[in-house]
Design a protein around this motif. Structure first.
Motif, short mmCIF file in Angstrom:
data_model
loop_
_atom_site.label_atom_id
_atom_site.label_comp_id
_atom_site.label_asym_id
_atom_site.label_seq_id
_atom_site.Cartn_x
_atom_site.Cartn_y
_atom_site.Cartn_z
N ILE A 225 22.30 42.31 -21.58
CA ILE A 225 21.26 41.36 -21.96
C ILE A 225 20.51 41.97 -23.14
CG2 ILE A 225 19.26 40.04 -21.17
CD1 ILE A 225 20.18 40.67 -18.30
N SER A 226 20.65 41.39 -24.29
CA SER A 226 20.08 41.96 -25.50
C SER A 226 18.59 42.19 -25.35
CB SER A 226 20.35 41.02 -26.69
OG SER A 226 19.83 41.56 -27.88
N GLY A 227 18.17 43.42 -25.67
CA GLY A 227 16.76 43.76 -25.62
C GLY A 227 16.23 44.12 -24.24
N VAL A 228 17.03 43.87 -23.20
CA VAL A 228 16.60 44.17 -21.83
C VAL A 228 17.38 45.36 -21.29
CG1 VAL A 228 16.39 43.31 -19.48
CG2 VAL A 228 15.89 41.80 -21.40
N THR A 229 18.69 45.25 -21.27
CA THR A 229 19.49 46.38 -20.80
C THR A 229 19.39 47.56 -21.75
OG1 THR A 229 21.40 45.24 -21.78
CG2 THR A 229 21.10 45.04 -19.42
N THR A 230 18.94 47.32 -22.98
CA THR A 230 18.68 48.43 -23.90
C THR A 230 17.65 49.39 -23.33
OG1 THR A 230 19.20 47.00 -25.78
CG2 THR A 230 17.96 49.01 -26.25
N LEU A 231 16.77 48.88 -22.48
CA LEU A 231 15.75 49.74 -21.87
C LEU A 231 16.35 50.88 -21.06
CD1 LEU A 231 13.22 47.02 -20.60
CD2 LEU A 231 12.89 48.61 -22.52
N THR A 232 17.58 50.68 -20.57
CA THR A 232 18.20 51.75 -19.79
C THR A 232 18.39 53.01 -20.62
OG1 THR A 232 20.44 50.97 -20.33
CG2 THR A 232 19.42 50.06 -18.35
N GLN A 233 18.47 52.85 -21.94
CA GLN A 233 18.69 54.01 -22.80
C GLN A 233 17.46 54.91 -22.90
OE1 GLN A 233 22.06 53.36 -22.52
NE2 GLN A 233 21.90 54.79 -24.22
N PHE A 234 16.30 54.40 -22.48
CA PHE A 234 15.12 55.25 -22.46
C PHE A 234 15.29 56.41 -21.48
CE2 PHE A 234 13.49 51.89 -24.87
CZ PHE A 234 12.22 52.18 -25.35
N GLY A 235 16.29 56.31 -20.61
CA GLY A 235 16.56 57.40 -19.68
C GLY A 235 16.92 58.69 -20.38
N ILE A 236 17.52 58.59 -21.57
CA ILE A 236 17.86 59.81 -22.32
C ILE A 236 16.59 60.55 -22.72
CG2 ILE A 236 19.01 60.69 -24.38
CD1 ILE A 236 20.76 58.15 -24.32
N ALA A 237 15.64 59.81 -23.29
CA ALA A 237 14.36 60.43 -23.66
C ALA A 237 13.64 60.97 -22.43
CB ALA A 237 13.48 59.42 -24.39
N ALA A 238 13.71 60.21 -21.32
CA ALA A 238 13.05 60.66 -20.09
C ALA A 238 13.66 61.96 -19.58
CB ALA A 238 13.16 59.56 -19.02
N ALA A 239 14.99 62.08 -19.66
CA ALA A 239 15.65 63.31 -19.19
C ALA A 239 15.24 64.51 -20.03
CB ALA A 239 17.16 63.12 -19.22
N VAL A 240 15.18 64.33 -21.35
CA VAL A 240 14.76 65.42 -22.24
C VAL A 240 13.32 65.82 -21.94
CG1 VAL A 240 14.29 66.01 -24.64
CG2 VAL A 240 16.40 64.83 -24.06
N LEU A 241 12.44 64.83 -21.82
CA LEU A 241 11.03 65.13 -21.54
C LEU A 241 10.85 65.79 -20.19
CD1 LEU A 241 9.36 61.85 -22.88
CD2 LEU A 241 9.11 64.15 -23.84
N ALA A 242 11.64 65.37 -19.20
CA ALA A 242 11.52 65.97 -17.87
C ALA A 242 11.80 67.46 -17.91
CB ALA A 242 12.48 65.27 -16.90
N VAL A 243 12.83 67.86 -18.63
CA VAL A 243 13.17 69.28 -18.70
C VAL A 243 12.10 70.05 -19.47
CG1 VAL A 243 14.88 70.96 -19.45
CG2 VAL A 243 15.63 68.77 -18.51
N ILE A 244 11.59 69.47 -20.55
CA ILE A 244 10.52 70.13 -21.32
C ILE A 244 9.28 70.31 -20.46
CG2 ILE A 244 8.94 69.84 -23.26
CD1 ILE A 244 11.20 68.45 -24.78
N LEU A 245 8.89 69.29 -19.72
CA LEU A 245 7.72 69.37 -18.85
C LEU A 245 7.94 70.37 -17.72
CD1 LEU A 245 6.88 65.57 -18.68
CD2 LEU A 245 5.39 67.33 -19.64
N ALA A 246 9.14 70.33 -17.13
CA ALA A 246 9.43 71.23 -16.00
C ALA A 246 9.45 72.69 -16.44
CB ALA A 246 10.76 70.85 -15.37
N SER A 247 9.82 72.94 -17.67
CA SER A 247 9.87 74.32 -18.15
C SER A 247 8.47 74.95 -18.20
CB SER A 247 10.50 74.38 -19.54
OG SER A 247 9.64 73.80 -20.50
N ARG A 248 7.46 74.09 -18.29
CA ARG A 248 6.08 74.60 -18.35
C ARG A 248 5.39 74.53 -17.00
NH1 ARG A 248 1.95 75.39 -22.13
NH2 ARG A 248 -0.13 74.86 -21.39
#
Length: 442
Positions: A143-166
């Motif tokens: 669904i154009s513009g909706v299922t694209t939101l699933t890709q925010f998981g990549i940024a979330a995964a990167v941020l999770a590791v950065i936050l967890a490291s601290r």
């Protein structure tokens, strides 16, 4: 710290591309036509000309990467990131996480509205013949513009590791696991292994820099085996590939044949890489350069409204995105559309010709090298962007990942986060400088 990070050769984009290219290009060149026809049901097109294109792409990218990663003749201090807006980063992670959840919920809801049933879901899980194909092709259209939101998981995964490291994994562990659980479900029901890969690779690359290479107490024996990690990674790739291929093709088409499952999975994995290069040679033979950045900037042909503009600028392209995609027609006529990766090495040449492709690969290498240098220095920009770029480096033999529409939202959100972090750290530095001046004046 920076020296330790640079000590792991396979993290460097230049060495990674050179080593992967040497193995995969050599395999595609040496495997005979008879094996291509027997194992992957396609004639072999990968000839001396295709070999030259691939080797030139690898050489140009590696040259750019090694140049971009240079230190400019002086040592660089590693950033400690104490001045980062950690509370804001926590909110950014929460935002990205819930965007991802919303995307998957909307996608699942759309599948249910289209008629996907619980029995079909269970059929996919049990590996029933044809269930995976029906689920993907009939009910899981994007669904154009909706299922694209699933890709925010990549940024979330990167941020999770950065936050967890601290601050540790408390409050992050469950959400981080849910990100991967949703990606696994996507890989299972939509036959999309890349959904797991594009979470796992960036998270692992960030974790490697912050918790392994930045750990002074890391045992020497562990540090000694890190250069050989790609061997273990290849084994894990085979296990992941075999597990997904069981549902994707084995249970539906190939079980009960002459090959055992693990032989089938191994041949299939090799085939995904060498047929990608072979398909690139097919496209060069029957299409050739078209003078448009269709693969380099493929996301432009995917975005709503924007695609009408680029279609108008390039009305006669021999490519398309619909059910009658000429790309798949070419593979159907001359190769095997079951293996439909086009070979990332060839994509820029198909767009802008050989010389234009060399310029593209050189610039791409420089950008990746610069981001790698920031990554080794523990700079927030490098920690955010290089792990995502690293996925594209690893996927280069199969696809030109960086230009796909699925990754563009990640670039945007990471760009906003990096801008906020840099603005905050500059503000803190200016405050300290003013404080020092006032203290000295007093």
């Amino acid at each position: 710290m920076e020296t330790q990070a640079r000590g792991i050769w396979w993290v460097h984009p230049g060495w990674l591309v050179a080593s992967m290219g040497a193995i995969i290009i050599t395999a595609a060149y040496l495997i005979p036509d008879s094996a291509f026809r027997l194992d992957w049901r396609t004639p072999k097109y990968f000839d001396d000309g295709a070999l030259a294109i691939c080797c030139a792409a690898v050489a140009a990218f590696a040259m750019g990467a090694f140049t971009g990663a240079l230190n400019g003749g002086r040592a660089q201090e590693c950033s400690n990131n104490d001045d980062l807006p950690w509370d804001w980063l926590q909110r950014a992670f929460t935002f990205c996480f819930w965007c991802t959840v919303a995307g998957y919920v909307a996608w699942a809801g759309a599948a249910a509205a289209r008629g996907a049933s619980l029995s079909l879901v269970l059929g996919v899980i049990r590996g029933e013949k044809g269930a995976s194909y029906v689920m993907k092709e009939t009910y899981l259209g994007t669904i154009s513009g909706v299922t694209t939101l699933t890709q925010f998981g990549i940024a979330a995964a990167v941020l999770a590791v950065i936050l967890a490291s601290r601050n540790g994994w408390k409050g992050l562990r469950v959400r981080f696991a849910l990100l991967f659980a949703m990606a696994v479900a996507r890989a299972l029901f939509n036959s999309e292994r890349l959904a797991i890969i594009e979470l796992a690779i960036p998270a692992a690359v960030v974790l490697l820099r912050l918790k392994v290479l930045g750990n002074h107490r890391l045992p020497s024996r562990v540090r000694a085996i890190l250069p050989f990690a790609p061997i273990a990674g290849s084994g894990l790739l085979l296990v992941l590939f075999a597990g997904s291929e069981y549902f994707r093709s084995w249970s539906t088409y190939y079980s009960g044949g002459d090959l055992g499952f693990w032989t089938f999975a191994s041949l299939r994995l090799v085939g995904y890489y060498v047929t990608a290069l072979n398909n690139g040679a097919v496209l060069m033979k029957y299409v050739g350069p078209v003078g448009a950045p269709f693969f380099i900037l493929h996301f432009l042909w995917r975005f709503p409204l924007v695609h009408t503009v680029v279609d108008g600028l390039y009305p006669n392209l021999p490519w398309g995105n619909g059910d009658d995609d000429p790309y798949m027609t070419i593979l159907d006529l001359h190769a095997n559309p079951e293996f439909n990766n086009g070979g990332g090495y060839f994509a820029p040449t198909l767009d802008v010709g050989f010389m234009g492709a060399l310029i593209f690969w050189l610039l791409a290498g420089v950008i990746c090298g610069l981001c790698y240098r920031l990554y080794t220095r523990n700079h927030i920009g490098g920690l955010l962007f290089y792990p995502v770029l690293f996925t594209g480096v690893a996927e280069m033999p199969r696809i030109l990942y960086w230009g796909e529409g699925r990754i563009v939202p990640v670039y945007v959100v990471l760009g906003v986060i990096a801008w906020k972090c840099l603005a905050h750290t500059r503000g803190r530095a200016m405050e300290r400088a003013r404080g020092a001046v006032l203290a000295e004046a007093a």
